[in-house]
Each structure stands twice: as C-alpha cells, then as structure tokens.
Scaffold this active site. Structure first.
Site, short mmCIF file in Angstrom:
data_model
loop_
_atom_site.label_atom_id
_atom_site.label_comp_id
_atom_site.label_asym_id
_atom_site.label_seq_id
_atom_site.Cartn_x
_atom_site.Cartn_y
_atom_site.Cartn_z
N ARG A 46 0.68 -1.18 0.09
CA ARG A 46 0.06 0.06 0.03
C ARG A 46 0.68 1.21 -0.10
O ARG A 46 0.44 2.26 -0.48
CB ARG A 46 -0.83 0.11 1.07
CG ARG A 46 -2.03 -1.17 1.09
CD ARG A 46 -2.69 -1.19 2.59
NE ARG A 46 -3.66 -0.16 2.93
CZ ARG A 46 -4.02 0.19 3.92
NH1 ARG A 46 -3.86 -0.41 4.99
NH2 ARG A 46 -4.59 1.21 4.25
N LYS A 76 -2.43 9.47 5.03
CA LYS A 76 -2.66 8.65 6.01
C LYS A 76 -1.32 7.71 6.16
O LYS A 76 -0.67 7.50 5.16
CB LYS A 76 -3.55 7.95 6.22
CG LYS A 76 -4.07 6.90 4.85
CD LYS A 76 -5.41 6.10 4.77
CE LYS A 76 -5.54 5.08 3.64
NZ LYS A 76 -6.56 4.60 3.72
N HIS A 77 -1.18 7.10 7.42
CA HIS A 77 -1.52 7.11 8.64
C HIS A 77 -0.47 7.60 9.61
O HIS A 77 0.30 6.96 10.05
CB HIS A 77 -1.61 5.78 9.01
CG HIS A 77 -2.69 4.81 7.96
ND1 HIS A 77 -1.97 4.08 7.24
CD2 HIS A 77 -3.90 4.59 7.99
CE1 HIS A 77 -3.08 3.45 6.52
NE2 HIS A 77 -4.23 3.86 6.90
N HIS A 89 -5.78 -2.91 12.43
CA HIS A 89 -7.41 -3.42 12.43
C HIS A 89 -7.48 -4.32 13.47
O HIS A 89 -8.59 -4.48 13.92
CB HIS A 89 -7.65 -3.96 10.92
CG HIS A 89 -7.44 -3.25 9.88
ND1 HIS A 89 -6.32 -3.07 8.96
CD2 HIS A 89 -8.46 -2.38 9.50
CE1 HIS A 89 -6.59 -2.23 8.18
NE2 HIS A 89 -7.87 -1.73 8.29
N ASP A 160 -8.30 7.08 12.08
CA ASP A 160 -8.71 6.13 11.45
C ASP A 160 -9.87 5.55 12.23
O ASP A 160 -10.31 5.99 13.37
CB ASP A 160 -7.47 4.85 11.54
CG ASP A 160 -7.52 4.06 10.40
OD1 ASP A 160 -8.48 3.94 9.75
OD2 ASP A 160 -6.43 3.38 10.22
#
Length: 182
Positions: A46, A76-77, A89, A160
């Site tokens: 990513r 982000k992040h 997550h 987030d």
C-alpha cells in the site's frame, strides 16, 4: 512498482475523476506511510516506497491529482504505520522509533499536506516519544503538539476507524470517541 511522481499524479486525477463523477468529494488516500519494516503485512504494497523522499514525492503527486479533480486528499496514517509489525485493524500497532527518527523518515511524506487536505491519524503507539502506549489517535501530544504545532499542519485531522481492534481492545466506544476528540 513505479517511483514516478507523474504516474502518481495521473493516478490521483483518474481516481479523483471517478470519485467526483459518483458524487464524492474526499478520498482516504494517499497512503503516506514509508514501508520501512519488511515484516509489516498491513502497509507493505500500500506504501509508495521504502524511501521517505520517494514516498513523500509520490503521496504529494497523488494528492495533487486528487485536488485537480476536486477531491480532498487524506494523507494517512500519521505518525507512520510503515515501521510497525502489528495490523491496527486487529491490535495496537507499535513503532519504537524516537521523535528524531520519525522526523527524518515517517513524517517526511506528511510535510506536503496543505491546509486544504486532511491527515488521518493512525492507531499507533510511540513508547519512545510518549513514554507510554497511548495510540497516536488519542494523543494531544501527537496531534496538536507534533502534527499541528511542530509540523505546522493547518488542515482537518481525522482518526482511522474507531472500530478497529487497536481501539476496541483498549477503549469503550464512548471513551474512544471522547479521546479522539480531545
């Protein structure tokens, strides 16, 4: 994988034009993380690069393309998820870097965010910056002290998802919401 900012600019324009056509005005991109930990499974591909300067150039170019299409970009992040092993997550992600180490690597791609952009704060603990395991998303020292005051970011700051394991394992939903606002 291209490290060509003109391709990232075009990607931002293309994605932005589709989003605009569908009625959106914001994209939770670009990923501005620097992929510095090969054991990181959540950022990995990513990220634009494992080099801070390249990641910064690519994130900035993609954001330019999004803006040209009328879409608000979200870097982000922050303060950087690329040197973590954990997937936020599922659990709190931890970076053991100091503020000085973060400043010359993870924070560089966020420097191009403008007052018209957004920055998403990740659920990342920085025990060598805060001296505890408070997630950055719940830390006034990180959001206000570093991102806004030290780095001069004037745009909108969001967290987030507060439904991620990094937060739900540590906070009730009411405490998470209040902590994020503070």
């Amino acid at each position: 994988k291209s490290e060509n900012p003109s391709k990232a600019l075009e990607m931002g324009r293309t994605i932005g034009s589709y989003l605009k056509e569908y009625g959106f005005n914001v994209n939770f991109a670009p990923v501005a993380d620097v992929n510095t930990n090969p054991k990181n499974t959540i950022i990995g591909t990513r990220a634009f690069s494992s080099k801070p300067e390249t990641a910064g150039q690519m994130a900035s170019a993609m954001a330019d393309g999004l803006r040209e299409a009328g879409i608000i970009p979200t870097f982000k992040h922050f303060p950087g998820h690329g040197d973590t092993v954990e997937d936020s997550h599922d659990a709190l992600a931890v970076s053991r870097k100091t503020a000085a180490e973060l400043a010359v690597c993870e924070w560089l791609p966020f420097e191009s965010a403008t007052a018209d952009d957004m920055v998403m704060i990740g659920h990342i603990a920085l025990p060598n910056v805060l001296s505890d395991r408070t997630p950055a998303s719940m830390s006034p020292e990180i959001v206000t002290g570093i991102l806004k005051n030290q780095m001069g970011f004037q745009g909108l700051v969001i967290t987030d998802s507060l439904e991620m394991g990094a937060i739900t394992d540590l906070y009730t939903s009411d405490k998470a919401a209040i902590g994020a606002v503070k």
